[in-house]
Every structure is written in structure tokens, then in C-alpha cells.
Design a protein around this motif. Structure first.
Motif, PDB file in Angstrom:
ATOM      1  N   CYS A  88       0.833  -1.194   0.000  1.00  0.00           N
ATOM      2  CA  CYS A  88       0.000   0.000   0.000  1.00  0.00           C
ATOM      3  C   CYS A  88       0.874   1.253   0.000  1.00  0.00           C
ATOM      4  CB  CYS A  88      -0.899  -0.002   1.236  1.00  0.00           C
ATOM      5  SG  CYS A  88      -1.900   1.482   1.395  1.00  0.00           S
ATOM      6  N   ARG A 124      -1.765   4.496   2.110  1.00  0.00           N
ATOM      7  CA  ARG A 124      -2.031   4.365   3.554  1.00  0.00           C
ATOM      8  C   ARG A 124      -3.510   4.313   3.914  1.00  0.00           C
ATOM      9  NH1 ARG A 124       2.320   5.353   7.301  1.00  0.00           N
ATOM     10  NH2 ARG A 124       4.226   5.586   6.119  1.00  0.00           N
ATOM     11  N   TYR A 166      -2.681  -2.261   6.213  1.00  0.00           N
ATOM     12  CA  TYR A 166      -1.399  -1.624   5.913  1.00  0.00           C
ATOM     13  C   TYR A 166      -0.267  -2.374   6.578  1.00  0.00           C
ATOM     14  CZ  TYR A 166       2.144   1.932   5.355  1.00  0.00           C
ATOM     15  OH  TYR A 166       3.284   2.590   4.997  1.00  0.00           O
ATOM     16  N   PRO A 167       0.821  -2.653   5.936  1.00  0.00           N
ATOM     17  CA  PRO A 167       1.354  -2.092   4.708  1.00  0.00           C
ATOM     18  C   PRO A 167       0.938  -2.848   3.453  1.00  0.00           C
ATOM     19  CG  PRO A 167       3.033  -3.477   5.669  1.00  0.00           C
ATOM     20  CD  PRO A 167       1.840  -3.511   6.598  1.00  0.00           C
TER      21      PRO A 167
END
Length: 52
Positions: A26, A29, A34-35
Motif C-alpha cells: 500500500c 495508507r 497496511y502495509p
């Protein structure tokens, strides 16, 4: 996209792992995962008279 398994070190020094075959990271955000990307970037709020 990167091929898994993938270990990602976050800014705070913690590490997260995905065992999936393919992983998208990602950049916006917005992801609740996330990530890792959950395609939240695709969801847009439509402009209405109240929020314009």
C-alpha cells in the motif's frame, strides 16, 4: 506486486509478514491491512451538495 512470502519492516522498526503468493504494498495508507494493499484506494466518496 511482489512474490511472497514477504517480510516488511515498518517505519517504527516492527516487522510484518505475508505468506501469500503475491503481495501488493500500500502506498496511499488507506488500507486497513497496511502495509499490504486491500484496494481501499479504489473507493471514492461521491461529491454531494452536503460535502462540496
Amino acid at each position: 506486486m511482489v512474490e511472497g512470502p514477504v517480510d516488511v519492516e515498518l517505519e517504527d522498526g516492527t516487522s510484518v509478514r505475508s505468506d501469500r503468493f503475491m503481495v501488493a504494498l500500500c502506498a496511499c495508507r488507506r488500507s486497513k491491512n497496511y502495509p499490504f494493499c486491500d484496494t481501499s484506494h479504489r473507493r471514492k466518496v461521491r461529491a454531494t451538495r452536503e460535502n462540496t
